[in-house]
Design a protein around this motif. Structure first.
Motif, PDB file in Angstrom:
ATOM      1  N   ILE A  67       0.865  -1.182   0.000  1.00  0.00           N
ATOM      2  CA  ILE A  67       0.000   0.000   0.000  1.00  0.00           C
ATOM      3  C   ILE A  67       0.903   1.235   0.000  1.00  0.00           C
ATOM      4  CG2 ILE A  67      -1.824   1.258   1.183  1.00  0.00           C
ATOM      5  CD1 ILE A  67      -2.626  -1.404   2.496  1.00  0.00           C
ATOM      6  N   ASP A  68       0.733   2.078  -1.006  1.00  0.00           N
ATOM      7  CA  ASP A  68       1.562   3.273  -1.201  1.00  0.00           C
ATOM      8  C   ASP A  68       0.684   4.520  -1.217  1.00  0.00           C
ATOM      9  OD1 ASP A  68       4.068   1.965  -1.658  1.00  0.00           O
ATOM     10  OD2 ASP A  68       3.457   1.509  -3.702  1.00  0.00           O
ATOM     11  N   PRO A  69       1.286   5.694  -1.014  1.00  0.00           N
ATOM     12  CA  PRO A  69       0.585   6.938  -1.341  1.00  0.00           C
ATOM     13  C   PRO A  69       0.503   7.096  -2.854  1.00  0.00           C
ATOM     14  CG  PRO A  69       2.823   7.406  -0.637  1.00  0.00           C
ATOM     15  CD  PRO A  69       2.625   5.929  -0.437  1.00  0.00           C
ATOM     16  N   ILE A  70      -0.622   7.610  -3.337  1.00  0.00           N
ATOM     17  CA  ILE A  70      -0.793   7.764  -4.785  1.00  0.00           C
ATOM     18  C   ILE A  70       0.270   8.679  -5.372  1.00  0.00           C
ATOM     19  CG2 ILE A  70      -2.397   9.717  -4.623  1.00  0.00           C
ATOM     20  CD1 ILE A  70      -2.666   6.738  -7.086  1.00  0.00           C
ATOM     21  N   GLU A  71       0.776   9.617  -4.563  1.00  0.00           N
ATOM     22  CA  GLU A  71       1.805  10.539  -5.046  1.00  0.00           C
ATOM     23  C   GLU A  71       3.100   9.819  -5.409  1.00  0.00           C
ATOM     24  OE1 GLU A  71      -1.227  12.868  -3.000  1.00  0.00           O
ATOM     25  OE2 GLU A  71      -0.111  11.079  -2.381  1.00  0.00           O
ATOM     26  N   LYS A  72       3.272   8.591  -4.945  1.00  0.00           N
ATOM     27  CA  LYS A  72       4.505   7.863  -5.230  1.00  0.00           C
ATOM     28  C   LYS A  72       4.520   7.291  -6.645  1.00  0.00           C
ATOM     29  CE  LYS A  72       7.530   4.369  -3.203  1.00  0.00           C
ATOM     30  NZ  LYS A  72       7.701   3.349  -2.143  1.00  0.00           N
ATOM     31  N   LYS A  73       3.391   7.274  -7.354  1.00  0.00           N
ATOM     32  CA  LYS A  73       3.331   6.586  -8.644  1.00  0.00           C
ATOM     33  C   LYS A  73       4.132   7.239  -9.772  1.00  0.00           C
ATOM     34  CE  LYS A  73       2.445   3.916  -6.632  1.00  0.00           C
ATOM     35  NZ  LYS A  73       3.109   2.610  -6.522  1.00  0.00           N
ATOM     36  N   PRO A  74       4.370   8.522  -9.943  1.00  0.00           N
ATOM     37  CA  PRO A  74       3.735   9.613  -9.210  1.00  0.00           C
ATOM     38  C   PRO A  74       2.485  10.128  -9.928  1.00  0.00           C
ATOM     39  CG  PRO A  74       5.586  10.458 -10.485  1.00  0.00           C
ATOM     40  CD  PRO A  74       5.525   8.981 -10.760  1.00  0.00           C
ATOM     41  N   LEU A  75       1.448  10.366  -9.145  1.00  0.00           N
ATOM     42  CA  LEU A  75       0.230  11.028  -9.634  1.00  0.00           C
ATOM     43  C   LEU A  75      -0.127  12.123  -8.634  1.00  0.00           C
ATOM     44  CD1 LEU A  75      -1.929   7.969 -10.773  1.00  0.00           C
ATOM     45  CD2 LEU A  75      -0.972   9.731 -12.269  1.00  0.00           C
ATOM     46  N   ASN A  76      -0.061  13.362  -9.064  1.00  0.00           N
ATOM     47  CA  ASN A  76      -0.348  14.492  -8.181  1.00  0.00           C
ATOM     48  C   ASN A  76      -1.741  15.070  -8.375  1.00  0.00           C
ATOM     49  OD1 ASN A  76       2.137  14.293  -6.997  1.00  0.00           O
ATOM     50  ND2 ASN A  76       2.970  16.190  -7.839  1.00  0.00           N
ATOM     51  N   HIS A  77      -2.413  14.677  -9.458  1.00  0.00           N
ATOM     52  CA  HIS A  77      -3.740  15.236  -9.753  1.00  0.00           C
ATOM     53  C   HIS A  77      -4.795  14.141  -9.803  1.00  0.00           C
ATOM     54  CE1 HIS A  77      -2.483  19.390 -11.361  1.00  0.00           C
ATOM     55  NE2 HIS A  77      -1.374  18.806 -10.925  1.00  0.00           N
ATOM     56  N   PHE A  78      -4.559  13.060  -9.091  1.00  0.00           N
ATOM     57  CA  PHE A  78      -5.499  11.943  -9.078  1.00  0.00           C
ATOM     58  C   PHE A  78      -5.683  11.485  -7.634  1.00  0.00           C
ATOM     59  CE2 PHE A  78      -6.578   7.391  -9.398  1.00  0.00           C
ATOM     60  CZ  PHE A  78      -7.666   7.451 -10.251  1.00  0.00           C
ATOM     61  N   LEU A  79      -6.828  11.848  -7.058  1.00  0.00           N
ATOM     62  CA  LEU A  79      -7.184  11.460  -5.680  1.00  0.00           C
ATOM     63  C   LEU A  79      -6.048  11.750  -4.695  1.00  0.00           C
ATOM     64  CD1 LEU A  79      -8.900   8.022  -6.469  1.00  0.00           C
ATOM     65  CD2 LEU A  79      -9.928  10.304  -6.414  1.00  0.00           C
ATOM     66  N   PRO A  80      -5.616  13.017  -4.596  1.00  0.00           N
ATOM     67  CA  PRO A  80      -4.474  13.357  -3.738  1.00  0.00           C
ATOM     68  C   PRO A  80      -4.640  12.852  -2.306  1.00  0.00           C
ATOM     69  CG  PRO A  80      -5.117  15.242  -5.069  1.00  0.00           C
ATOM     70  CD  PRO A  80      -6.178  14.204  -5.265  1.00  0.00           C
ATOM     71  N   GLY A  81      -3.527  12.373  -1.759  1.00  0.00           N
ATOM     72  CA  GLY A  81      -3.520  11.914  -0.372  1.00  0.00           C
ATOM     73  C   GLY A  81      -4.083  10.534  -0.151  1.00  0.00           C
ATOM     74  N   SER A  82      -4.543   9.875  -1.203  1.00  0.00           N
ATOM     75  CA  SER A  82      -5.188   8.578  -1.033  1.00  0.00           C
ATOM     76  C   SER A  82      -4.172   7.449  -1.049  1.00  0.00           C
ATOM     77  CB  SER A  82      -6.234   8.355  -2.132  1.00  0.00           C
ATOM     78  OG  SER A  82      -5.626   8.239  -3.402  1.00  0.00           O
ATOM     79  N   ALA A  83      -4.625   6.285  -0.586  1.00  0.00           N
ATOM     80  CA  ALA A  83      -3.809   5.075  -0.588  1.00  0.00           C
ATOM     81  C   ALA A  83      -4.092   4.273  -1.850  1.00  0.00           C
ATOM     82  CB  ALA A  83      -4.117   4.231   0.644  1.00  0.00           C
ATOM     83  N   VAL A  84      -3.036   3.688  -2.425  1.00  0.00           N
ATOM     84  CA  VAL A  84      -3.173   2.881  -3.626  1.00  0.00           C
ATOM     85  C   VAL A  84      -2.543   1.513  -3.365  1.00  0.00           C
ATOM     86  CG1 VAL A  84      -1.090   3.942  -4.611  1.00  0.00           C
ATOM     87  CG2 VAL A  84      -2.675   2.704  -6.102  1.00  0.00           C
ATOM     88  N   PHE A  85      -3.257   0.474  -3.692  1.00  0.00           N
ATOM     89  CA  PHE A  85      -2.787  -0.904  -3.545  1.00  0.00           C
ATOM     90  C   PHE A  85      -1.944  -1.236  -4.768  1.00  0.00           C
ATOM     91  CE2 PHE A  85      -3.076  -5.513  -3.483  1.00  0.00           C
ATOM     92  CZ  PHE A  85      -3.150  -5.841  -2.136  1.00  0.00           C
ATOM     93  N   SER A  86      -0.654  -1.493  -4.562  1.00  0.00           N
ATOM     94  CA  SER A  86       0.295  -1.588  -5.665  1.00  0.00           C
ATOM     95  C   SER A  86       0.851  -3.001  -5.805  1.00  0.00           C
ATOM     96  CB  SER A  86       1.467  -0.624  -5.438  1.00  0.00           C
ATOM     97  OG  SER A  86       1.016   0.698  -5.279  1.00  0.00           O
ATOM     98  N   PHE A  87       1.020  -3.427  -7.054  1.00  0.00           N
ATOM     99  CA  PHE A  87       1.681  -4.714  -7.276  1.00  0.00           C
ATOM    100  C   PHE A  87       2.229  -4.775  -8.696  1.00  0.00           C
ATOM    101  CE2 PHE A  87      -2.246  -5.694  -9.367  1.00  0.00           C
ATOM    102  CZ  PHE A  87      -1.967  -6.705 -10.278  1.00  0.00           C
ATOM    103  N   GLY A  88       3.148  -5.696  -8.896  1.00  0.00           N
ATOM    104  CA  GLY A  88       3.687  -5.975 -10.214  1.00  0.00           C
ATOM    105  C   GLY A  88       3.955  -7.454 -10.348  1.00  0.00           C
ATOM    106  N   THR A  89       4.526  -7.835 -11.482  1.00  0.00           N
ATOM    107  CA  THR A  89       4.898  -9.233 -11.681  1.00  0.00           C
ATOM    108  C   THR A  89       6.409  -9.275 -11.926  1.00  0.00           C
ATOM    109  OG1 THR A  89       4.414  -9.182 -14.075  1.00  0.00           O
ATOM    110  CG2 THR A  89       2.605  -9.756 -12.583  1.00  0.00           C
ATOM    111  N   ALA A  90       6.861 -10.080 -12.868  1.00  0.00           N
ATOM    112  CA  ALA A  90       8.271 -10.104 -13.254  1.00  0.00           C
ATOM    113  C   ALA A  90       8.365  -9.792 -14.736  1.00  0.00           C
ATOM    114  CB  ALA A  90       8.897 -11.463 -12.950  1.00  0.00           C
ATOM    115  N   GLY A  91       9.561  -9.406 -15.176  1.00  0.00           N
ATOM    116  CA  GLY A  91       9.783  -9.187 -16.594  1.00  0.00           C
ATOM    117  C   GLY A  91       9.484  -7.773 -17.042  1.00  0.00           C
ATOM    118  N   CYS A  92       9.906  -7.454 -18.280  1.00  0.00           N
ATOM    119  CA  CYS A  92       9.655  -6.147 -18.875  1.00  0.00           C
ATOM    120  C   CYS A  92       9.917  -6.240 -20.376  1.00  0.00           C
ATOM    121  CB  CYS A  92      10.564  -5.084 -18.263  1.00  0.00           C
ATOM    122  SG  CYS A  92      10.151  -3.393 -18.782  1.00  0.00           S
TER     123      CYS A  92
END
Length: 365
Positions: A67-92
């Motif tokens: 669980i991260d702050p949305i500003e870490k994505k970074p998104l400054n104009h999308f639901l400021p101050g909210s919590a975002v559930f973050s995940f990824g997989t492997a590879g790119c």
């Protein structure tokens, strides 16, 4: 594509591919156009040929949840101050020499994928955690698009928003399908030179520009842009001038642009970190070229994290790292002083999550 109710320990059918006359299968997800014989994997390493079909090998499997702050994505104009559930997989599907998450994105070890969750389990965990959104991040969600899109459907059923953090390197058809399910995105514009893209990422600039124009102009997905400034590689005045002019002219002045600091890592570990003065110089160039919302990241710079009204110039949002310290928007997302709407997506008020980072282990994962 229908949702899946179970977690797949193995491969699951992939979309966006076709058979070539010579018997190989071509992946049509991104401009790499990987052409595979039996048993081969694409450059991303997670899309593979099994028999006469393409499969995604990481459906339902994650490198971890947080669980991260949305500003870490970074998104400054999308639901400021909210919590975002973050995940990824492997590879790119890129090969960035400066990758800041290389241990995840460049991993070919499936034992890194320790956490497992169906889209429904993941969405419910995000809801139970009090998050406003779910972010597909850490590595590029383009390569696990089928899983991300199913997760997006499950999130929307529970009233959660969805966020893609991506390099934007994909073909037109999957781009349409993918962004139809995303509520917000932060798209990397890694440089404004095809030479940089080819030499430093193994990719090309034009498909990324096409993604940016499509998402901003043709979808309802809120979009912000990040450029990681690397000393001596993409931080010249001329390149910054060209990049910011393109954003202002082709995407519009209200699209937020984040300049973030590089730190030595992966294959560029002998370069110096980005000086704060470079970020401030880039910000000045962008503002002079008409961009209204330009931010600095990976450094402590309160002015570079502040949002101002485009109407009266009043301070609307003050951030300190990822914490919202001041918030002067009304319930409509407009300036409380003059009523000018701020570009973005806003709730009735700011969230209070703050700068925390909370690792999560799903039940049964």
């Amino acid at each position: 594509m229908g949702g899946r109710d179970t977690v797949f320990d193995g491969a699951t059918p992939a979309r966006w591919w076709h058979r070539l006359d010579d018997g190989r299968l071509q992946c049509d997800l991104c401009p790499r156009d990987c052409r595979l014989h039996e048993g081969q994997r694409g450059l991303c390493f997670v899309r593979a040929r099994e028999g006469d079909a393409m499969v995604l090998t990481t459906y339902g499997r994650s490198s971890g949840f947080c669980i991260d702050p949305i500003e870490k994505k970074p998104l400054n104009h999308f639901l400021p101050g909210s919590a975002v559930f973050s995940f990824g997989t492997a590879g790119c599907n890129l090969a960035c020499k400066f990758c800041q998450n290389w241990d995840i994105s460049k991993s070919r070890a499936m034992d890194r994928l320790m956490d497992r969750a169906s889209p429904q389990q993941l969405a419910q965990a995000a809801k139970d955690s009090g998050c406003a959104s779910v972010a597909f991040t850490y590595n590029d969600p383009v390569i696990f698009a089928e899983y991300a899109m199913d997760c997006a459907d499950a999130c929307h059923e529970l009233g959660l928003q969805t966020v893609a953090v991506t390099a934007g390197y994909m073909h037109a058809e999957p781009r349409r399908d993918f962004y139809a399910k995303m509520d917000a995105a932060n798209i990397d514009l890694k440089a404004f030179s095809d030479t940089f893209y080819f030499q430093q990422t193994g990719a090309h600039l034009q498909p990324v520009l096409e993604t940016l124009e499509y998402v901003v102009k043709e979808t309802a997905c809120w979009t912000e842009i990040t450029t990681l400034l690397i000393p001596g590689l993409n931080d010249s005045d001329a390149e910054l001038d060209a990049l910011t002019r393109w954003v202002a002219d082709r995407l519009g002045p209200s699209v937020p642009l984040h300049f973030t600091a590089f730190h030595p890592d992966y294959k560029l570990d002998e370069l110096p970190p980005t000086p704060p003065a470079t970020l401030q110089r880039a910000r000045r160039i962008a503002l002079a070229n008409g961009l209204q919302h330009v931010y600095t990241g990976n450094v402590h710079d309160r002015e570079g994290g502040t949002t101002r009204c485009t109407g009266c110039g009043e301070t609307l949002i003050v951030r300190d790292w990822h914490a919202v310290k001041r918030y002067e928007l009304d319930a409509r997302g407009a300036c409380r002083h003059c009523g000018t709407p701020l570009a973005g997506r806003f709730a009735a008020g700011p969230g209070g999550f703050g700068p925390r980072r909370i690792p999560v282990r799903l039940a049964g994962a």
